[in-house]
Design an enzyme around this catalytic site. Structure first.
Site, PDB file in Angstrom:
ATOM      1  N   HIS A 115      -8.034  -4.537  -1.240  1.00 55.11           N
ATOM      2  CA  HIS A 115      -6.870  -4.159  -0.555  1.00 55.11           C
ATOM      3  C   HIS A 115      -6.757  -4.697   1.002  1.00 55.11           C
ATOM      4  O   HIS A 115      -7.640  -4.453   1.634  1.00 55.11           O
ATOM      5  CB  HIS A 115      -7.200  -2.484  -0.562  1.00 55.11           C
ATOM      6  CG  HIS A 115      -5.916  -1.514  -0.203  1.00 55.11           C
ATOM      7  ND1 HIS A 115      -5.026  -1.472  -1.190  1.00 55.11           N
ATOM      8  CD2 HIS A 115      -5.609  -1.222   1.167  1.00 55.11           C
ATOM      9  CE1 HIS A 115      -4.193  -0.640  -0.622  1.00 55.11           C
ATOM     10  NE2 HIS A 115      -4.315  -0.584   0.795  1.00 55.11           N
TER      11      HIS A 115
ATOM     12  N   ASP B 201     -10.298  -2.921  -5.480  1.00 58.85           N
ATOM     13  CA  ASP B 201      -9.259  -2.056  -4.978  1.00 58.85           C
ATOM     14  C   ASP B 201      -9.083  -0.680  -5.683  1.00 58.85           C
ATOM     15  O   ASP B 201      -8.750  -0.853  -6.738  1.00 58.85           O
ATOM     16  CB  ASP B 201      -7.772  -2.661  -4.805  1.00 58.85           C
ATOM     17  CG  ASP B 201      -6.498  -1.891  -4.271  1.00 58.85           C
ATOM     18  OD1 ASP B 201      -6.843  -0.702  -3.715  1.00 58.85           O
ATOM     19  OD2 ASP B 201      -5.579  -2.196  -4.062  1.00 58.85           O
TER      20      ASP B 201
ATOM     21  N   SER C  81       0.763  -1.298   0.102  1.00 60.36           N
ATOM     22  CA  SER C  81       0.036   0.079   0.093  1.00 60.36           C
ATOM     23  C   SER C  81       0.736   1.228  -0.009  1.00 60.36           C
ATOM     24  O   SER C  81       1.480   1.395  -0.836  1.00 60.36           O
ATOM     25  CB  SER C  81      -0.872   0.050   1.151  1.00 60.36           C
ATOM     26  OG  SER C  81      -1.951   1.031   1.120  1.00 60.36           O
TER      27      SER C  81
END
EC number: 3.1.1.71
Length: 381
Positions: free
Chosen positions: A351, A321, A164
């Site tokens: 995600h 995501d 991320s």
């Protein structure tokens, strides 16, 4: 908890996520775990079951702390946990995000490697670009010959990785190191897990498709970017509709071509979506937050000459995501620059799924993404 007024929704979410990944790093007898600092930056070092006659490979892991967009979230999570556990050291800006211990332990054991988890400073203690400075400083320290020798690491088998916004920092570090002529040792690989890579277009197909998808809806993602730059929340709604990169924003004009997702994404993704390009917007946004157009914050918009020097790359993306297309576009740009890239896409992924591998959230896709990621590192590090 949020709607009952017991906690802010980010504090509640992160406390839960933190609890899922909190399994003790010492649960493996094969992995030695130590806390130390590298040039003033806190790190946690995971050492695999070494064979004295063989130098180890190593990876620097940057957790989703998060580089920027998620940092306020992680700060809230740590403070919430700190208060619940009634720890004496609770203080604003404190670090100690430990919820990647299980992943780092698995990496150290399965790769027989040294894994360095870099605990860079978080918002609101510092803002961009201080997080990058922390990561670069710790990595340069680790890559010194005497430090590598201490940990029995092969200087030719070192990689950087992150998920991320940690993937954002890993990508930024990779770009910076590839241009540094003073570095004796170079990174062999970079592995980016659903990375955050740009803040110019919040209407890519994946942003449109997953606008309200948990765990990371678009509105929240845009707020995280504003948090990272200590910007004005009044800009959030305008940024959501791309008013910050409208045609009348001269500063963004030269960068739009590098984010032309109609050419960077396959037709199977773009066919049901249209670009959102505003003729006129809010020129104040980029003037007050110029960091939005800084390649250190948005590695996807870096010059082609920078990309062509990057090491072999792994990019993991998930269908559900908002960041999916960031990763796919970066893979395309890297391939065009001559970099060897593995794009590992999971149709059932969401995600953050890689940390959901333990009961009660031991999702199949979490286990599969982790196994696929570690397998690639094993074969390429």
């Amino acid at each position: 908890m949020h709607y009952l007024g017991l906690s802010h929704h980010l504090l509640a979410l992160n406390f839960i996520i933190g609890s899922f990944g909190k399994k003790s790093a010492w649960s493996s007898a094969q992995v030695n775990v130590t806390d130390t600092d590298f040039d003033g930056v806190e790190v946690r070092v995971f050492e695999g079951p070494a064979k004295p006659e063989e130098p180890l490979n190593a990876a620097l892991f940057i957790f989703t702390g998060e580089a920027g967009p998620w940092q306020a979230q992680n700060y809230g999570m740590e403070m919430a946990r700190c208060q619940v556990e009634q720890r004496a050291e609770c203080k604003p800006g404190g670090g100690g995000i430990r919820y990647y211990d299980e992943l780092c332990t698995a990496m150290a054991e399965e790769l027989n490697a040294v894994i360095v988890s870099i605990e860079y400073r978080l918002v609101p203690k510092v803002y961009f670009p201080e997080q990058i400075h922390d990561v670069v400083r710790a990595t340069k320290y680790f890559m010194q010959p005497e430090v590598l020798q201490k940990y029995s690491v092969d200087p030719g088998r070192i990689g950087v990785s992150g998920d991320s916004a940690g993937g954002n920092l890993a990508a930024a570090l990779g770009q910076q190191f590839s241009q540094d002529p003073n570095l004796k040792n170079k990174l062999k690989v970079q592995a980016l897990i659903y990375p955050v890579l740009q803040a110019l277009d919040f209407n890519t197909p994946s942003y449109q498709q997953n606008v309200n998808t948990p765990i990371l809806p678009r509105y929240v993602m845009v707020k995280y970017w504003v948090d990272y730059f200590k910007g004005n929340y009044d800009f959030v709604q305008a940024m959501i509709v791309n008013n910050h990169t409208s045609l009348d924003v001269e500063e963004a004009a030269a960068l739009r071509a590098r984010l032309n997702w109609m050419s960077l994404l396959p037709e199977s993704i773009t066919k049901n979506y249209k670009p959102v390009v505003q003729a006129t917007g809010n020129t104040r946004i980029v003037q007050e937050i110029p960091q939005l157009l800084d390649a250190r914050a948005a590695p996807l918009i870096a010059d082609q000459e920078v990309l062509q020097h990057l090491p072999k790359t792994y990019i993991l993306t998930c269908e559900h995501d908002v960041l999916r297309d960031d990763g796919i576009m970066y893979a395309k740009r890297l391939e065009s620059a001559g970099v060897e890239v593995t794009l590992d896409h999971f149709e059932d992924g969401f995600h953050g799924c890689m940390i959901f591998t333990s009961w009660p959230t031991n999702f199949s896709v979490g286990v599969r993404t982790r196994n696929s990621y570690i397998k690639w590192l094993d074969q390429n590090l």
